[in-house]
Design a protein around this motif. Structure first.
Motif, short mmCIF file in Angstrom:
data_model
loop_
_atom_site.label_atom_id
_atom_site.label_comp_id
_atom_site.label_asym_id
_atom_site.label_seq_id
_atom_site.Cartn_x
_atom_site.Cartn_y
_atom_site.Cartn_z
N LEU A 96 0.86 -1.18 0.00
CA LEU A 96 0.00 0.00 0.00
C LEU A 96 0.89 1.23 0.00
N GLY A 97 1.17 1.75 -1.20
CA GLY A 97 2.12 2.87 -1.27
C GLY A 97 1.43 4.20 -1.51
N THR A 98 2.17 5.26 -1.27
CA THR A 98 1.63 6.60 -1.48
C THR A 98 1.18 6.77 -2.92
N ILE A 132 12.64 3.97 -1.47
CA ILE A 132 12.48 5.34 -1.99
C ILE A 132 11.14 5.43 -2.72
N GLY A 133 10.17 5.99 -2.05
CA GLY A 133 8.84 6.11 -2.64
C GLY A 133 8.65 7.46 -3.29
N ALA A 134 7.39 7.88 -3.39
CA ALA A 134 7.11 9.19 -3.97
C ALA A 134 7.24 10.27 -2.90
N GLY A 135 6.51 10.08 -1.79
CA GLY A 135 6.49 11.09 -0.74
C GLY A 135 7.60 10.95 0.28
N THR A 136 7.98 9.72 0.57
CA THR A 136 8.99 9.51 1.61
C THR A 136 10.02 8.47 1.23
N GLY A 179 10.92 10.65 -4.32
CA GLY A 179 10.57 10.90 -5.73
C GLY A 179 9.98 12.27 -6.01
N ASP A 180 8.98 12.66 -5.21
CA ASP A 180 8.34 13.96 -5.45
C ASP A 180 9.32 15.11 -5.30
N ALA A 181 10.23 14.97 -4.33
CA ALA A 181 11.20 16.04 -4.10
C ALA A 181 12.14 16.16 -5.29
N VAL A 240 7.43 16.50 -16.01
CA VAL A 240 8.72 16.44 -15.31
C VAL A 240 8.93 15.03 -14.76
N LYS A 241 7.86 14.48 -14.17
CA LYS A 241 7.95 13.15 -13.58
C LYS A 241 8.24 12.10 -14.66
N ASP A 242 7.54 12.23 -15.78
CA ASP A 242 7.77 11.28 -16.88
C ASP A 242 9.21 11.35 -17.37
N ILE A 243 9.73 12.57 -17.49
CA ILE A 243 11.10 12.74 -17.96
C ILE A 243 12.06 12.09 -16.96
N LYS A 244 11.80 12.30 -15.67
CA LYS A 244 12.66 11.70 -14.65
C LYS A 244 12.63 10.18 -14.73
N GLU A 245 11.41 9.63 -14.87
CA GLU A 245 11.30 8.17 -14.89
C GLU A 245 11.97 7.58 -16.13
N ALA A 300 15.10 -0.21 -2.56
CA ALA A 300 13.80 -0.63 -3.07
C ALA A 300 12.93 0.58 -3.35
N GLY A 301 11.71 0.33 -3.86
CA GLY A 301 10.78 1.42 -4.17
C GLY A 301 11.05 2.00 -5.55
N GLY A 302 10.05 2.68 -6.09
CA GLY A 302 10.16 3.22 -7.45
C GLY A 302 11.37 4.12 -7.63
N GLY A 303 11.72 4.88 -6.61
CA GLY A 303 12.85 5.80 -6.71
C GLY A 303 14.18 5.09 -6.88
N SER A 304 14.23 3.81 -6.51
CA SER A 304 15.50 3.07 -6.65
C SER A 304 15.84 2.81 -8.11
N MET A 305 14.89 3.13 -9.02
CA MET A 305 15.17 2.92 -10.44
C MET A 305 16.00 4.04 -11.05
N VAL A 306 16.32 5.05 -10.24
CA VAL A 306 17.25 6.07 -10.72
C VAL A 306 18.57 5.38 -11.04
N LYS A 307 19.00 5.51 -12.29
CA LYS A 307 20.19 4.77 -12.72
C LYS A 307 21.43 5.22 -11.94
N1 ADP Z 1 12.20 4.57 -13.67
C1 ADP Z 1 12.17 5.40 -12.63
N2 ADP Z 1 13.22 6.19 -12.36
C2 ADP Z 1 13.16 7.04 -11.30
N3 ADP Z 1 12.12 7.16 -10.49
C3 ADP Z 1 11.04 6.39 -10.72
C4 ADP Z 1 11.00 5.48 -11.79
N4 ADP Z 1 9.80 4.85 -11.77
C5 ADP Z 1 9.13 5.37 -10.73
N5 ADP Z 1 9.86 6.29 -10.10
C6 ADP Z 1 9.47 7.12 -8.95
O1 ADP Z 1 9.21 6.31 -7.82
C7 ADP Z 1 8.27 6.98 -7.00
C8 ADP Z 1 7.17 6.03 -6.61
O2 ADP Z 1 7.73 4.92 -6.01
P1 ADP Z 1 6.83 3.84 -5.29
O3 ADP Z 1 7.70 2.87 -4.61
O4 ADP Z 1 5.84 3.35 -6.29
O5 ADP Z 1 6.11 4.85 -4.28
P2 ADP Z 1 5.27 4.60 -2.98
O6 ADP Z 1 5.95 3.52 -2.20
O7 ADP Z 1 5.32 5.96 -2.34
O8 ADP Z 1 3.92 4.27 -3.50
C9 ADP Z 1 7.72 8.15 -7.78
O9 ADP Z 1 8.33 9.35 -7.34
C10 ADP Z 1 8.16 7.83 -9.19
O10 ADP Z 1 8.34 8.98 -9.97
#
Ligand code: ADP
Lengths: 351, 263
Positions: free
Chosen positions: A18-20, A170-174, A197-199, A222-227, A295-302
């Motif tokens: 259950l993520g933000t 590393i999530g979106a908000g925290t 991520g949001d920051a 901006v978010k799409d470009i970052k991802e 872990a978390g979406g933010g960990s996908m930052v290369k």
């Molecule tokens: N490929 C990516 N590269 C960098 N950041 C990413 C990528 N994919 C998702 N994110 C970022 O990860 C964050 C969401 O992570 P996630 O673990 O899903 O969040 P939460 O746990 O808060 O629900 C967002 O800020 C999103 O932009």
């Protein structure tokens, strides 16, 4: 689920993260689904007639947001529900949104009506007691038995890392750091901060505004470009992006801005690691440093794993950082494993 | 155990086939469901485990192997059944839609062909008559010239006579030819019209079928879990003790959290 038929076909386990920003499920029938943690209700009767639904989720809700009242019930990682007697209408609606979202996530797992459904939900480690109660209450309506656990724990458990692990989610908000040493994490095992991520998005937006005068863009762009391009350290490609200037698509090179924006993640992570390592049993500190999990979406930052590892070596003498293979489903997969490993009598008692 | 997993992974990899997104797109596939290899392995492993546990004592290896196979097939089948039912309906729908498209296109073609034919025949009749008329006139003139060279015949009488003769021949010829042509044209038009009627009918039928399929809407009854019973930490898990301890702690925390007031 009292009206359901006899549950003699089997047992469906559902692991939920259950993520933000995203809610993901992974279930013992092979289903894996993810939905943005966004819920929308038609603003009025006309919108309702038009949409032919009384609640929309995720992408669909975002697309139709103009005719919807929108909720992000897990904003800042917790249910926005205070639980006190003077609960206002807004909080009530938020709670309903959370409940509907959890229901949707469970539907996405495609449970059969004739199977017992046991669900483990990985909730943010710092979720307050009231928030946890709200989550449980919401889930109970849809499953036979439910348990909560902390999200970083479920991530580590999913990888069979049961002791001496430092999970960085590393999530979106925290960003949540959690030290695991064989038992359930306690207050002192956790560090949480809001540079995530949001920051990064906000910083990238600021840098683009500063360096690309006249460029028009939205936060979502901006978010799409970052991802797509997010990285730290050495760039593996130029980050060339087209943004409209006075309505005319114009190319910008955002390589440098991208690195600077993503790099804001590193320092607070290092501070958190340092805090959790320093306060750990000295005998096991080295072991802990060598088992850091991103872990978390933010960990996908290369390059983030190498960058954190490099900084650890510089500041803490050693470090080994591993990035989880499936950031989106790491928490859900772990929760599923916990559900599987939970003995029958425990599930029974919580029915 | 990890050796076994690897073997399974290899086996699954060997059985799988590779395809590119491009080629899927070409086939009209827009979205794919991805079943991760780890999930497949988990599925197989669970099947193996369950039957191993049931048959571990005394019974020879073959029984175990058979039971494993049966169990795995049972699980696979119950999932497949549902998937099949669902994809069958979807396939039917797609097929019906395709059929309708083909029929529509066919119908349009036939109608166009018919119009063309009718136009063409009107035009060709007109031009043919023109040509024939000219030929006749020439023939008449030729005859006249021959006749006028002979003296013991009044020209007017001769012309009249010849004209009568010629016109008689020509008009009967013309009539016969036109009858034949009309008959042919009617046949073609009739066939075309019949075909169009038929097409219209099957179009209606297919459309009705499509509506029926659409009305069946969701037959989605969910997907079976790979587990028939509640599991728990596996008896042969290397970390059994630790995991049980952790499970107990999660449970305790949840018991505290979920205990209803007054209970
Ligand atoms: N490929 C990516 N590269 C960098 N950041 C990413 C990528 N994919 C998702 N994110 C970022 O990860 C964050 C969401 O992570 P996630 O673990 O899903 O969040 P939460 O746990 O808060 O629900 C967002 O800020 C999103 O932009």
């Amino acid at each position: 689920m009292s009206d359901s038929p006899k549950k003699d076909h089997g047992v469906l386990y559902i692991g939920m993260d259950l993520g933000t920003s995203r809610t993901s499920v992974s279930a013992s029938n092979g289903v894996r689904e993810t939905v943005y943690s966004v819920v929308g209700y038609p603003k009025d009767v006309v919108s309702m007639k038009l949409l032919k639904k009384d609640v929309l989720f995720g992408k669909e809700a975002i697309e139709r947001r103009l005719s919807l009242k929108m909720f992000k019930p897990l904003e800042k990682g917790v249910l926005k529900y205070t639980g006190d007697a003077a609960m206002d209408a807004e909080a009530k609606q938020n709670l309903k949104a959370a409940s509907d979202l959890i229901g949707e996530a469970i539907r996405l797992a495609k449970p059969r009506k004739d199977e017992l459904v046991y669900c483990v939900i990985g909730a943010p480690a710092e979720a307050s007691l009231k928030n946890r109660e709200a989550i449980i209450e919401a889930a109970r309506a849809h499953v036979d038995s439910v348990m909560l656990c902390s999200e970083p724990f479920s991530v580590a458990y999913g990888l069979e890392w049961l002791e001496d692990v430092l999970v960085i989610d590393i999530g979106a908000g925290t960003t949540d750091l959690c030290r695991m040493h064989g038992t359930m994490p306690e207050e002192a095992d956790q560090v949480m901060f809001e540079i995530a991520g949001d920051a990064v998005d906000a910083e990238l937006k600021r840098l683009i505004e500063e360096s690309c005068p006249g460029a028009q863009f939205t936060m979502q762009m901006v978010k799409d470009i970052k991802e797509r391009y997010g990285y730290v350290g050495e760039p593996s490609e130029r980050c060339l992006v087209e943004l409209p200037v006075d309505g005319k698509p114009t190319q910008f090179d955002l390589t440098d801005q991208m690195r600077r924006a993503c790099s804001i993640l590193i320092d607070p992570i290092l501070k958190g690691i340092t805090k959790l390592v320093a306060s750990f049993d000295p005998e096991f500190q080295t072991k802990l440093k060598n088992r850091v999990l991103l872990a978390g979406g933010g960990s996908m930052v290369k390059g983030l794993d190498s960058a954190v590892e490099k900084a650890m070596k510089e500041r803490l003498g050693s470090g080994k950082v591993i990035r989880i293979e499936e950031p989106i489903y790491g928490g859900a997969n772990g929760a599923l494993k916990i559900a599987h490993d939970m003995p029958a009598e425990f599930w029974e008692q919580l029915k | 155990m990890s050796g076994f997993k690897e073997t399974l992974k290899d086996a699954v990899r060997q059985m799988s086939f590779r395809t590119s997104l491009e080629s899927l797109k070409k086939k009209g596939v827009q979205q794919v469901s991805v079943l991760g290899i780890d999930r497949i392995i988990a599925l197989i492993e669970a099947a193996v485990h369950r039957s191993l546990r049931q048959h571990f004592h005394g019974i020879e290896r073959e029984a175990v192997a058979d039971a494993t196979k049966t169990e795995f097939l049972r699980m696979l089948r119950s999932n497949e059944d549902l998937q099949r039912q669902k994809s069958e309906v979807e396939r039917q729908k797609e097929r019906a839609e395709e059929e309708i498209d083909v029929l529509r296109r066919d119908l349009a073609n036939q109608q166009q062909e018919l119009n063309l034919k009718l136009e063409q025949s009107a035009m060709s009749v007109a031009s043919r008559y023109q040509g024939e008329n000219a030929a006749i006139a020439k023939k008449v003139a030729d005859v006249l010239r021959t006749l006028s060279s002979s003296e013991n015949l009044s020209v007017a009488v001769a012309e009249e006579k010849v004209m009568e003769l010629v016109m008689d021949v020509v008009s009967s010829e013309r009539k016969a030819a036109e009858e034949a042509r009309a008959a042919l044209r009617d046949r073609e038009v009739e066939t075309l019209q019949r075909r169009i009627g038929k097409l219209n009918e099957s179009l209606g039928q297919t459309e009705r079928r499509l509506q029926e399929v659409a009305a069946m809407k969701s037959i989605d009854g969910g997907i079976s879990s790979i587990y028939r019973d509640v599991q728990g930490v596996a008896a042969d898990d290397a970390h059994q003790g630790k995991k049980k301890e952790l499970m107990a702690e999660i449970f305790k925390a949840n018991l505290k959290l979920q205990r209803k007031p007054g209970a």
